[in-house]
Enzyme design. Structure first.
Site, short mmCIF file in Angstrom:
data_model
loop_
_atom_site.label_atom_id
_atom_site.label_comp_id
_atom_site.label_asym_id
_atom_site.label_seq_id
_atom_site.Cartn_x
_atom_site.Cartn_y
_atom_site.Cartn_z
N CYS A 1 13.56 -2.39 22.84
CA CYS A 1 13.50 -1.03 23.56
C CYS A 1 13.94 -1.54 24.80
CB CYS A 1 12.99 -0.27 23.15
SG CYS A 1 10.83 -0.64 22.91
N ARG B 1 15.43 -12.80 17.97
CA ARG B 1 16.17 -12.98 19.20
C ARG B 1 16.48 -13.86 19.78
NH1 ARG B 1 12.23 -7.57 21.00
NH2 ARG B 1 13.23 -6.09 19.35
N ASN C 1 12.82 5.60 23.29
CA ASN C 1 12.83 3.91 22.68
C ASN C 1 12.61 3.98 21.25
OD1 ASN C 1 10.51 5.45 23.61
ND2 ASN C 1 9.91 3.89 22.39
N ARG D 1 0.72 -1.03 0.20
CA ARG D 1 -0.12 0.42 0.25
C ARG D 1 0.78 1.42 -0.28
NH1 ARG D 1 -1.18 -2.15 4.59
NH2 ARG D 1 0.26 -0.66 6.96
N HIS E 1 11.71 5.34 27.14
CA HIS E 1 10.43 4.97 28.50
C HIS E 1 11.59 5.06 29.82
CE1 HIS E 1 8.55 2.19 25.24
NE2 HIS E 1 9.66 0.88 25.08
#
Length: 337
Positions: free
Chosen positions: A126, A97, A307, A37, A234
């Protein structure tokens, strides 16, 4: 140097482009990549317009680096395809991860683990990045035994939809909801989805990623992640128990001497980290450093970071910078010998 930014129209992707420009990353050709899109839209980078392309075309262009911030399912499907054509992928999703074959990297801590064979590199969560940045120099000296962390997380971690929800609520407008409850003048103890153990995925990322980055599965971690109506970054309240005792002034010196950490801890003038000051910066800010007198060898810290930057985009760009520098050093060494 051909660089693809996958998810270039998203919130983190936009910050990645900004940081690539700020840090003068050696981009000779930019490939902004997004979903169908967004194909054909124009992205501005370094005073030049670039057309957004699709993933298929980006793979055919064989970029040197692909910085991914397009969600786990996209990363699982497309990161291997980029890697097959020789691209080094640095992925900001949770897809890779905890894969034992992939490195989970915070450059200041473990970039030296990387080799030219690593074609898919995971960027940590983060909230994990900022916490391990403060823990790494202390773990090396005193050995972390247990961590109790409560996070107070910016709505930007959810994305544009959450930012719009807060703006709508602030202005008294009705609109699409990113959260199951209002976020304005509220705190929601619910980041990501709940797992069978009663913890959210966000909370378990703090457990598992911390152990992997610090290379110590014996560290006990318990976490509570909270969403608050903040956009700057954060914040984390971290209580950490060490195996060895410490001197509090030495702790401050250890943190001050660690690259990427800025200590803000002067109670005489009310100096301590806050998201309002961390926003737009790449450092991890640490303050309210104090001994926990309720049990031995235990420390309290307050940790704040943007973050979207160090918690995501900056960390990814730093990984790429490290790899470029490492390759240059290796080439120079070959010339010498």
């Amino acid at each position: 140097m051909i660089v693809a930014v996958v998810g270039a129209t998203g919130m983190v992707g936009q910050v990645m482009l900004k940081i690539l420009a700020e840090r003068n990353f050696p981009v000779t050709e930019l490939l902004p990549v997004a979903s169908e899109r967004s194909i054909g839209k124009m992205i501005r980078f370094r005073d030049k317009e670039y057309e957004v392309i699709g993933l298929e075309e980006a793979v055919l262009r064989q970029p040197d680096f692909a910085l991914f911030s397009a969600g786990g399912s996209t990363s699982l499907e497309w990161a291997p395809r980029f890697a097959e054509v020789g691209t080094t992928v640095i992925d900001n999703s949770s897809a890779w991860r905890m894969d034992i074959s992939k490195k989970l990297v915070v450059p200041e801590i473990n970039a030296s683990d990387l080799t030219s064979e690593d074609k898919i590199i995971a960027n940590p969560n983060c909230s994990t990045i900022q916490m391990v940045m403060a823990l790494a120099p202390l773990h090396r000296k005193y050995k972390v035994k247990r961590i109790v962390v409560s996070t107070y997380q910016s709505i930007t971690g959810t994305g544009v939809k959450a930012v719009q929800q807060l703006e709508n609520e602030y202005q008294g407008k009705k609109g699409e909801m990113a959260y199951p409850y209002p976020i304005h003048r509220n705190a929601i103890p619910h980041c990501d989805v709940f797992e069978e153990n009663g913890y959210t995925k966000e909370e378990m990322k703090l457990v598992n990623e911390t152990r992997k980055i610090l290379k110590d599965d014996t560290i006990a971690v318990t976490a509570t992640a909270i969403r608050i109506p903040v956009v700057g970054g954060h914040s984390e309240s971290v209580n950490v128990e060490f195996e060895q005792d410490f001197d509090i002034d030495q702790i401050r010196r250890d943190l001050k001497n660690f690259p990427g950490i800025k200590v803000q801890d002067n109670l005489d003038v009310n100096t301590y980290p806050m998201p309002i000051y961390a926003e737009g910066k790449d450092e991890v800010f640490v303050g309210r450093i104090r001994r926990d007198h309720s049990q031995p060898n235990t420390l309290n810290m307050w940790i704040v970071a943007d973050n979207l930057r160090k918690g995501a985009a900056t960390n990814a760009v730093q990984i790429a910078e490290y790899l470029i520098k490492k390759k240059e050093l290796e080439q120079n060494w070959r010339k010498i010998i």
